[in-house]
Design an enzyme around this catalytic site. Structure first.
Site, short mmCIF file in Angstrom:
data_model
loop_
_atom_site.label_atom_id
_atom_site.label_comp_id
_atom_site.label_asym_id
_atom_site.label_seq_id
_atom_site.Cartn_x
_atom_site.Cartn_y
_atom_site.Cartn_z
CG ASP A 1 -1.80 1.17 1.32
OD1 ASP A 1 -2.33 1.59 0.28
OD2 ASP A 1 -1.99 1.69 2.44
CG ASP B 1 -1.51 8.52 1.85
OD1 ASP B 1 -0.49 9.23 1.80
OD2 ASP B 1 -2.55 8.85 2.44
#
Lengths: 311, 311
Positions: B31, B33
């Site tokens: 992932d 952010d």
């Protein structure tokens, strides 16, 4: 000793059953759209039936989740369509929200309500003496940096979501930021999701806007329209005739998820009018599936059925 | 014979456990952010750790639900922040939605997608050769009569909801009208509801807009971003290295409800990075409450932890 409530039977209200029902029911709460009118036309026989109930001495109220009209606007529409009715009989969800704020919300003296809604909501808030941030169309601007620092009013202590044709990302963002404060009260006029206005044509309404705010804020609103029991407290407090005697009060509506649910959960008599959204098949399906709060005690083809045994 | 999956233990990944983990994990899905960066700054040590994994021969992918960037835009950001990465490693939700439409949706030849989204979504659709109605800011106008007859494009066969700063009542109404046709496909890039960008400042994102459309249309969208397993099919079909070997693949993310849920429901290894949204307390609370799809197998303080045993 508590007595078990009988299961709602979804019986036709006709003949002797109608006579007995009318004899023992003192008060009627009528939903409006789909029950008394469709758009700008009264449903056949509805004005005559409602006027006859009033002549017979019944208490009659108009209880609608539509937040786009004030009590005054509803009075005008009712009269125009032939209903002998006054504003004090009207309990629309904009009025209900304003009364909740006035009677039960204990806002701080300088507190203001952030409103997602239209002019009718503002008028009801004005009349109830509630301070609010006047909703305006808010053009989208900026980027995530600016949305993170949108100007917020300092004294907002409640967010009220009603129907707003100017609903936009900026309004949504402001509402969610106010609601990030757990002390901020979160209200909504109603949860009706959409209206099918023609085949293939859907008008999303307040419940759809509310879903965006509830999801963004990760909070649930207090809903003041049907099926909220606040309606009964509000009628009791503002009506000169005082509280309703619940067992002698009937809700007549066309939606199983709002009108009938309201009646069943508040201990009223419930009558589904087959002149609008919900069908008899859906009522029986709810009964089969055990969703008894969405099964009416009775049904009529339309409000005109209340006339047959009466005059 | 089916073997019962062991319960995820939420163990710290350090020392010998980290060594064994790195030895036996061939592929990493990161992932972005909250894991690799916050806003425009890389998280300390993240570029070095990810680059070291690549040097060690691991397959590395960047899997993000944010729909506001194309693969090219992510490549630029990754390189600017020091990650040795190319666009073919990036699986953002705008790209995923476009690939789903190209690979799996079987749209009619003349079919168009009605897009709630921004320029990045359009670029990915262009690159995938998908026809769509170009989203524009739509000013609110008219009244309920006009909303009932908004001009609709004739060949729309799918609605795609992504982040759209110009989300408005008119866009919502159009989407719900297209979706009144049960044949119309309903897709969304992701369901992430909001980002807390500062104390008291919440930015609602795609999941919030999607809730409005889903509620208005009374339908549920197919979501293409995490936790959808489509990501794995998409990597298998567009990556030159072919399908991932699931048991040797780890998802590293900061959200229990998207990243870890994705890993747990798709049979991957799951690692919670405590550098973003979800906390260790929330992970243990999920475990106590039996929400095992939102409990990671492992956790790290940050992606830099993958470096310690390696170089």
């Amino acid at each position: 000793m508590a007595v078990a409530e009988p299961e709602p039977q979804c019986l036709p209200l006709e003949g002797a059953a109608m006579d007995a029902f009318l004899e023992t029911t003192d008060s009627f709460l009528f939903d409006c759209d789909g029950v008394l009118w469709r758009g700008n036309r009264a449903i056949d026989g509805a004005p005559e039936a409602v006027n006859a109930l009033r002549r017979r001495g019944k208490r009659v109220y108009f209880v609608t989740n539509n937040s786009r009209r004030t009590r005054d606007m509803y009075e005008q529409k009712l009269r125009r369509l032939g209903f002998d009715a006054g504003r004090e009989q009207v309990f629309g969800s904009a009025f209900l929200a304003a009364q909740y704020l006035r009677q039960e919300a204990s806002l701080p003296a300088a507190g203001k309500v952030f409103v997602i809604g239209d002019a009718a909501v503002c008028e009801e808030l004005d009349e109830a003496g509630i301070s609010y941030v006047r909703p305006v169309p808010e053009p989208v601007f900026g980027d995530i940096e600016q949305w993170s620092s949108l100007p917020l009013e300092p004294d907002v202590c409640a967010v009220l979501v009603a129907f707003d044709q100017h609903f936009s990302y900026i309004k949504l963002t402001k509402a969610c930021s106010y609601l990030a404060d757990p002390e901020c009260l979160f209200l909504a006029t109603n949860r009706d999701n959409a209206e099918m206005v023609a085949p293939g044509r859907v008008i999303p309404v307040t419940g759809s806007l509310l879903a965006a705010v509830e999801t963004g804020a990760a909070r649930q609103a207090i809903v003041l329209g049907k099926p909220s029991p606040f309606i009964l407290r509000c009628i009791a407090s503002v009506s000169p005739e005082g509280p309703l005697e619940l067992q002698g009060t009937a809700i007549v509506g066309d939606r199983l998820d709002t009108d009938i649910y309201f009646g069943q959960t508040c201990g009223l008599r419930s009558v589904l009018s087959l002149s609008g959204v919900s069908s008899l098949d859906e009522a029986f399906e709810n009964r089969r599936a055990g969703r008894l709060n969405m099964v009416p005690q009775y049904y009529v083809q339309g409000v005109a059925d209340f006339l047959q045994s009466d005059c």
